[in-house]
Design an enzyme around this catalytic site. Sequence first.
Site, PDB file in Angstrom:
ATOM      1  N   GLU A 214       0.887  -1.182   0.000  1.00  0.00           N
ATOM      2  CA  GLU A 214       0.000   0.000   0.000  1.00  0.00           C
ATOM      3  C   GLU A 214       0.915   1.218   0.000  1.00  0.00           C
ATOM      4  O   GLU A 214       1.434   1.609   1.043  1.00  0.00           O
ATOM      5  CB  GLU A 214      -0.895  -0.022   1.255  1.00  0.00           C
ATOM      6  N   CYS A 248      -2.087   9.572   2.474  1.00  0.00           N
ATOM      7  CA  CYS A 248      -1.649   8.994   1.190  1.00  0.00           C
ATOM      8  C   CYS A 248      -2.604   9.323   0.051  1.00  0.00           C
ATOM      9  O   CYS A 248      -2.186   9.392  -1.092  1.00  0.00           O
ATOM     10  CB  CYS A 248      -1.500   7.485   1.325  1.00  0.00           C
TER      11      CYS A 248
HETATM   12  P1  NAD Z   1       8.243   4.335   5.154  1.00  0.00           P
HETATM   13  O1  NAD Z   1       8.301   3.501   3.922  1.00  0.00           O
HETATM   14  O2  NAD Z   1       9.398   5.175   5.491  1.00  0.00           O
HETATM   15  O3  NAD Z   1       8.004   3.399   6.440  1.00  0.00           O
HETATM   16  C1  NAD Z   1       6.965   2.453   6.508  1.00  0.00           C
HETATM   17  C2  NAD Z   1       7.375   1.312   7.419  1.00  0.00           C
HETATM   18  O4  NAD Z   1       8.516   0.644   6.869  1.00  0.00           O
HETATM   19  C3  NAD Z   1       7.755   1.736   8.837  1.00  0.00           C
HETATM   20  O5  NAD Z   1       7.155   0.825   9.746  1.00  0.00           O
HETATM   21  C4  NAD Z   1       9.266   1.627   8.847  1.00  0.00           C
HETATM   22  O6  NAD Z   1       9.786   1.263  10.099  1.00  0.00           O
HETATM   23  C5  NAD Z   1       9.538   0.534   7.845  1.00  0.00           C
HETATM   24  N1  NAD Z   1      10.839   0.710   7.152  1.00  0.00           N
HETATM   25  C6  NAD Z   1      11.455   1.894   6.874  1.00  0.00           C
HETATM   26  N2  NAD Z   1      12.607   1.674   6.207  1.00  0.00           N
HETATM   27  C7  NAD Z   1      12.720   0.338   6.061  1.00  0.00           C
HETATM   28  C8  NAD Z   1      13.710  -0.531   5.462  1.00  0.00           C
HETATM   29  N3  NAD Z   1      14.802  -0.035   4.888  1.00  0.00           N
HETATM   30  N4  NAD Z   1      13.485  -1.855   5.502  1.00  0.00           N
HETATM   31  C9  NAD Z   1      12.379  -2.360   6.074  1.00  0.00           C
HETATM   32  N5  NAD Z   1      11.428  -1.615   6.664  1.00  0.00           N
HETATM   33  C10 NAD Z   1      11.599  -0.288   6.663  1.00  0.00           C
HETATM   34  O7  NAD Z   1       6.887   5.175   5.008  1.00  0.00           O
HETATM   35  P2  NAD Z   1       6.310   6.290   5.981  1.00  0.00           P
HETATM   36  O8  NAD Z   1       7.175   7.482   5.913  1.00  0.00           O
HETATM   37  O9  NAD Z   1       5.983   5.708   7.305  1.00  0.00           O
HETATM   38  O10 NAD Z   1       4.918   6.598   5.251  1.00  0.00           O
HETATM   39  C11 NAD Z   1       4.790   7.510   4.214  1.00  0.00           C
HETATM   40  C12 NAD Z   1       4.474   6.816   2.907  1.00  0.00           C
HETATM   41  O11 NAD Z   1       3.466   5.863   3.083  1.00  0.00           O
HETATM   42  C13 NAD Z   1       3.933   7.798   1.881  1.00  0.00           C
HETATM   43  O12 NAD Z   1       4.498   7.527   0.626  1.00  0.00           O
HETATM   44  C14 NAD Z   1       2.449   7.501   1.855  1.00  0.00           C
HETATM   45  O13 NAD Z   1       1.802   7.809   0.652  1.00  0.00           O
HETATM   46  C15 NAD Z   1       2.436   6.028   2.111  1.00  0.00           C
HETATM   47  N6  NAD Z   1       1.165   5.616   2.684  1.00  0.00           N
HETATM   48  C16 NAD Z   1       0.362   4.810   1.949  1.00  0.00           C
HETATM   49  C17 NAD Z   1      -0.869   4.441   2.456  1.00  0.00           C
HETATM   50  C18 NAD Z   1      -1.798   3.541   1.682  1.00  0.00           C
HETATM   51  O14 NAD Z   1      -2.758   3.079   2.273  1.00  0.00           O
HETATM   52  N7  NAD Z   1      -1.558   3.269   0.432  1.00  0.00           N
HETATM   53  C19 NAD Z   1      -1.254   4.871   3.717  1.00  0.00           C
HETATM   54  C20 NAD Z   1      -0.406   5.678   4.428  1.00  0.00           C
HETATM   55  C21 NAD Z   1       0.817   6.038   3.917  1.00  0.00           C
END
Ligand code: NAD
Length: 460
Positions: A214, A248
Site C-alpha cells: 500500500e 496517502c
Molecule cells: P516508510 O516507507 O518510510 O516506512 C513504513 C514502514 O517501513 C515503517 O514501519 C518503517 O519502520 C519501515 N521501514 C522503513 N525503512 C525500512 C527498510 N529499509 N526496511 C524495512 N522496513 C523499513 O513510510 P512512511 O514514511 O511511514 O509513510 C509515508 C508513505 O506511506 C507515503 O508515501 C504515503 O503515501 C504512504 N502511505 C500509503 C498508504 C496507503 O494506504 N496506500 C497509507 C499511508 C501512507
Amino acid sequence: MMTDKLSNLVAIVGKQRNFFQTGKTKEITFRLQQLKILKQAILENEKAIFQALQADLQKPEVESYISEIKVTQEIDYAIKHLKNWHKPKQVAVPWQLFSYSARIHPEPLGVVLIIGAWNYPFNLITAPLVGAIAAGNCTILKPSEIAVHTSNLLAEIIGKYFHPDYITVVEGGVETSQKLLTEKFDHIFFTGSKSVGKIIMEVAAKNLTPITLELGGKSPCIVDTEINLEHTARRIVWGKFLNAGQTCIAPDYLLVDQKIKQDLINSMKKCLIKFYGDNPETSPDYARIINQKQFDRLANLIKDGEIIIGGETNSGERYIAPTLLNHVSLTDAVMQEEIFGPILPIIEYTDITEAIALINSRPKPLALYLFTQNKKLQKQVLQETSSGGFCINDTMLQFGVPSLPFGGVGNSGIGSYHGQASFDTFSHYKSVLKNSFWLDLNWRYAPYKGKLSFLKRLLG
Ligand code: NAD
C-alpha cells in the site's frame, strides 16, 4: 522488553506457527470472537488512542475518531459477512465431468506480517489486522516507530487483549523491520513509501512470500466548471488539510479549468479561514507535521511557485500553515515528489485533454478526484486514466467504504484491502475437485489405441 522481543523473533514466529498448526484460528467462532475482542479493545481504549495520536501528530479528536477509531466499522463489516466469505463456493464443471463437483475453499495463509506507516498509525495497523483475523491467520504487527506514542500504545493494547502466540506487536525502526524480514512469513502486508516498498518486495522474493504494498504517490484532483463551487472548495480543503495533509490519498495537486480557477481559489481561501480561523496555528483543529525531517522537507517545497495563502511555518512547533501555491512548474520539487503535507499547488488547464495527458504522463496515482456534474466528462476521465481509486465530487471518503477495495496500481501499490478484499488478501483460495466411485469411464486410460477420434468428439 522491545529488545527482548527482537532477539526472540525466531521463537515468536515459531510459537505462532505452532499455534496456527493447532487449527484454532481456522474455527469461525474463534475468529468472530477475536474480532469482537479487537473492537472491545479499541472502544475501551478510545481515550488513550486519542491521547497517543495527539502526542504524535496533534491530531484533533474528530479526525482521530473518523480516520482511526472508526476502523471499528471494518470490524463490524467483517463480523457481519465472515460466515458468507468463509463458505466454500460451488462452481460449475465441464459437462464431460458430470460425475464431479468443484468448490473453492478459502483457507488462511498462516503467520503474516503487517508493517505500518506513521500518518494514520493506528488505522494502518488495525485495519489490515481485521482481515488477517477474519481470514484465520496469526499476526505479527510492526507499527511505525516514527509515531512512537501510538506504537507504544498498540503494543500495550494488543499485549493485553491477545495471546502473543496469536497476535503480537514488535516495535522498532528500520533495523527491527529488516530483522523481521529475515523470517519466513506467509504474507507481508506493507504500508509505506515506494522506496521501502521496493526493499520489501526484494526481500520477500527470496522466500517467495506474497506481498501487499500500500504505497503513495501524487493524487491529482481535477476541477471542471460544472460544479457547486462552495461544496467543491469545502471538500477539497477538508481532504487536503485533514491531518495537515499527511494522507496517502490527499489531493496532491489541483488541475483546474482556467475559467473557474480564480473563483475556486477565492472560495478555498474563505473556506480555510472558516475551518481554521485567521491563524491556523492557534486552531485546535489543525494537526502538526510528524517530525523535523518531514518539516524541513515540506518547508523547502513551499519555496516553489507563488504563495496564494499560507506559507507560514514554525519549526519549534512543527507547524506549517495550510498553503495554496500558484504558478508552480512541473519540474519543481513540489510537482515531482509526493507532497504529503499541507501544500496544495494549483495548475490550470484550458481543455480537459491537457489534464488527462498530464496525469497519464506520470506514474499511476493512488487516488484520482474529479469535480464535475458533467456525466460525459465523468465517463471520459474514468475511461482515459488509471488510478488505484477514483472519486467523483468528493475527496478521501472512498477509503471509508468497506465494500470498495482500497489499493494502488502500478507505482501506487500492489493488492488491496478493506471489507472482503482484506479477507481475500489474507486467504488462499483452494480449488477442490471431487469425484465419486459410481462410474469410471476408461476414455483417458492407456492403451490409447482408437481413442483419439472419440476424444476429439467428446472434448470438441
Ligand atoms: P516508510 O516507507 O518510510 O516506512 C513504513 C514502514 O517501513 C515503517 O514501519 C518503517 O519502520 C519501515 N521501514 C522503513 N525503512 C525500512 C527498510 N529499509 N526496511 C524495512 N522496513 C523499513 O513510510 P512512511 O514514511 O511511514 O509513510 C509515508 C508513505 O506511506 C507515503 O508515501 C504515503 O503515501 C504512504 N502511505 C500509503 C498508504 C496507503 O494506504 N496506500 C497509507 C499511508 C501512507
